[in-house]
Design a protein around this motif. Structure first.
Motif: not given
Lengths: 212, 212
Positions: A56, A176, A179-190
């Motif tokens: 991840t 935090g 592992l949160m970095e990919p979450v944040l990037l996905a959020m930005r794209r969405l």
DNA sequence: TGACTTAGATAGTGACACTCGCCAATATTG
DNA sequence: CAATATTGGCGAGTGTCACTATCTAAGTCA
């Protein structure tokens, strides 16, 4: 639990588990004889953590090893722990990097330039350099807005660190952060896709311009 | 300009430029004979762009090729262009991924679930899954706060797209999406370090627990 | 003329994260 | 007890990736 059961429980091939053992990502099991060892729940948890960090978060095996080492031998200060996590995802900067641009920005954003890691500052400088080399000049106002948003996130990060248990705090900070970095990037794209529809209209899905 | 001069101008080895030519990342120069070709400023610019995408943004060679292709043959809609950029950094999701968790979040954040790319949604789901597998359960309130920050960033992104020239808009969307990601991550880390000092006190620098 | 450069093609490199195969020593099963 | 399966430990192999090196024939330039 024997290695084949550990493999079944984690869905990781035995050969890969052996590799992680060799690379000191996973602690040895208890040898019950020359060719047998027992593994337990701690190995299952550790393997899941390893896969999350490598898969991840996209860490290398050696960076993962350093992070895990940091989790086992925690420094006294929470701040130093953050340093371990950041060090794992930031490559070491050359000695002669010019950080003045970063210093200026940190001052402007009130992020106490002195407190910030050299390598991380260098990462910012390099990322901005890549941007401008590619012909993209980011207006200061845009960067400021980004900085405000990231500061908000960082405050949420730091506030959400549990204070009761030191061990829980460690887990929290490292995971935090990484592992949160990919979450944040996905959020930005969405969020971009959503904002883009409102701006440009949803002529088609992002992937397919229309019916084929 | 001959290839050796192009190499000097961009600080990229001749062998690497030849490789990019072979891989169709860089357009051919004008052949002046069987063994000579002329290159110009467009090659210099293109090479800098390639290095930014591969180096700074961390794209693979093939993803870079797709992005460059998209920049050359732009789709009519700005939204589809965003899709090209997102597709380059998002691996294709399996058909059987359960996106219901993503749908729920998108609904909660008002990001019109239907408008969002499947693969990007899957990336969010996967990133959250990695987080929980590692034993980190992100509270909904924290995710909401992240989402609000990322929405702010995405709105800034979309608003800052120039409307005068279609070509400029393309450059902006693609580069702003791909090359800004490392900037944002570096910003988060720096903001975390700053916030961490205020929270835990700056016992030492993040990299070194103290004087050696 | 002769040293230097180049396009184009083929092959090689080093890093990385596994993955495989082997063997002797055990464990399990009938 | 014997046949079969599993294991730890170790060395070597695999596939991918982004280059990098070498070679040849054909050119350029002084």
């Amino acid at each position: 639990m024997r290695i084949s059961q550990l493999a079944a429980a984690t869905e990781i091939p035995v050969a890969t588990i052996k590799y992680y053992l060799r690379e000191n990502l996973l602690h040895d099991g208890v040898l019950t004889s020359a060719t047998q060892a027992r593994y337990d729940d701690s190995h299952v948890r550790r393997l899941k953590l390893i896969r999350a960090l490598i898969g991840t978060a996209g860490l290398s095996v050696s960076a993962t090893r350093e992070v895990l080492l940091g989790l086992e031998n925690p420094p006294e200060s929470g701040h130093d722990l953050l340093g371990i996590a950041h060090h794992a995802v930031t490559r070491t900067a050359a000695d002669d990097v010019d950080l003045s641009a970063a210093q200026k920005l940190l001052d402007r954003w009130g992020w106490g330039a002195a407190a910030c890691d050299r390598d991380t500052q260098a990462a910012l400088v390099e990322a901005l350099h890549g941007l401008s080399e590619a012909g993209f000049e980011a207006p200061a106002a845009l960067l400021d807005r980004y900085a405000a948003a990231m500061q908000d996130i960082a405050e949420a990060d730091v506030e959400s660190v549990p204070t009761d248990s030191a061990e829980a705090a460690m887990q929290h900070v490292v995971l935090g952060t990484l592992l949160m970095e990919p979450v944040l990037l996905a959020m930005r794209r969405l969020a971009q896709q959503s904002a883009s529809v409102q701006r440009f209209g949803g002529a088609g899905s992002p992937r397919r311009p229309g019916p084929e």
